[in-house]
Design a protein around this motif. Structure first.
Motif, PDB file in Angstrom:
ATOM      1  N   ARG A  25       5.851   5.524  -1.023  1.00  0.00           N
ATOM      2  CA  ARG A  25       6.309   6.387   0.063  1.00  0.00           C
ATOM      3  C   ARG A  25       7.525   5.801   0.782  1.00  0.00           C
ATOM      4  N   ARG A  39      -0.172  11.704  11.754  1.00  0.00           N
ATOM      5  CA  ARG A  39      -0.161  11.359  10.331  1.00  0.00           C
ATOM      6  C   ARG A  39       0.314   9.932  10.111  1.00  0.00           C
ATOM      7  N   PHE A  40       1.365   9.546  10.839  1.00  0.00           N
ATOM      8  CA  PHE A  40       1.922   8.204  10.698  1.00  0.00           C
ATOM      9  C   PHE A  40       0.899   7.149  11.084  1.00  0.00           C
ATOM     10  N   LEU A  89       8.577  10.481   7.158  1.00  0.00           N
ATOM     11  CA  LEU A  89       7.577  11.550   7.165  1.00  0.00           C
ATOM     12  C   LEU A  89       8.187  12.785   7.811  1.00  0.00           C
ATOM     13  N   LYS A 127       0.814  -1.214   0.000  1.00  0.00           N
ATOM     14  CA  LYS A 127       0.000   0.000   0.000  1.00  0.00           C
ATOM     15  C   LYS A 127       0.851   1.269   0.000  1.00  0.00           C
ATOM     16  N   LEU A 128       1.990   1.248   0.682  1.00  0.00           N
ATOM     17  CA  LEU A 128       2.820   2.446   0.808  1.00  0.00           C
ATOM     18  C   LEU A 128       4.092   2.362  -0.024  1.00  0.00           C
ATOM     19  N   ASP A 134      -4.742   3.195   7.628  1.00  0.00           N
ATOM     20  CA  ASP A 134      -5.335   3.165   6.295  1.00  0.00           C
ATOM     21  C   ASP A 134      -4.716   2.054   5.445  1.00  0.00           C
ATOM     22  N   ALA A 135      -3.405   1.849   5.605  1.00  0.00           N
ATOM     23  CA  ALA A 135      -2.717   0.809   4.830  1.00  0.00           C
ATOM     24  C   ALA A 135      -3.141  -0.595   5.267  1.00  0.00           C
ATOM     25  N   LEU A 140       9.975   4.133   6.004  1.00  0.00           N
ATOM     26  CA  LEU A 140       9.000   5.186   5.786  1.00  0.00           C
ATOM     27  C   LEU A 140       9.527   6.465   6.426  1.00  0.00           C
ATOM     28  N   LEU A 179      -1.820   6.905   8.519  1.00  0.00           N
ATOM     29  CA  LEU A 179      -1.301   6.282   7.303  1.00  0.00           C
ATOM     30  C   LEU A 179      -1.225   4.769   7.454  1.00  0.00           C
TER      31      LEU A 179
END
Length: 135
Positions: free
Chosen positions: A60, A87-88, A69, A56-57, A94-95, A67, A91
């Motif tokens: 990014r 945010r992390f 950020l 998914k990421l 959601d993933a 990862l 993220l």
């Protein structure tokens, strides 16, 4: 799903100089926060979850599966750290979401009947426009 406290222990933070407005303040204070998280080395996620995150990421992540950020919105380092953590976590959540399987629905009989009826009506309309066969 996963323990947020356990994942916070695996995060690495680095304070760097922020760009943008602030005058002399921006030149002497490191208020921008950079968060790094290595997905492959993480102990919080199992192999399936890691695979899902990597897929998914993928745009990014670095080639090593890290990862990165950054947050430099606020002039406060603490506020930027809180924002980048939020945010992390959003993220990652959601993933890790598994999309629902689509169940194909059956076309209702009334819809099929309506379509066939309209086709028949159109056919009759067209056949009525033809010259009569006198033979």
């Amino acid at each position: 799903m996963f323990s947020e406290e356990a994942i916070l222990n695996e995060l690495t933070f680095k304070a760097i100089r922020s760009s943008g407005s602030g005058g002399q303040h921006v030149n002497k204070v490191s208020s921008k926060v950079e968060l790094t998280f290595n997905v492959l080395v993480s102990l919080v996620f199992n192999d399936g979850q890691k695979e899902r995150i990597l897929i998914k990421l993928q745009n990014r992540l670095t080639k090593e599966g890290v990862l990165i950020l950054q947050c430099g919105e606020s002039r406060s380092q603490h506020k930027n750290k809180e924002l980048v953590i939020q945010r992390f976590i959003a993220l990652v959540k959601d993933a890790l979401k598994v999309p629902k399987k689509r169940k194909p629905t059956k076309v209702p009989k009334s819809v099929i009947k309506k379509r066939l009826k309209s086709k028949r009506k159109q056919s009759e309309k067209k056949s009525n426009r033809q010259k009569p066969d006198l033979d």
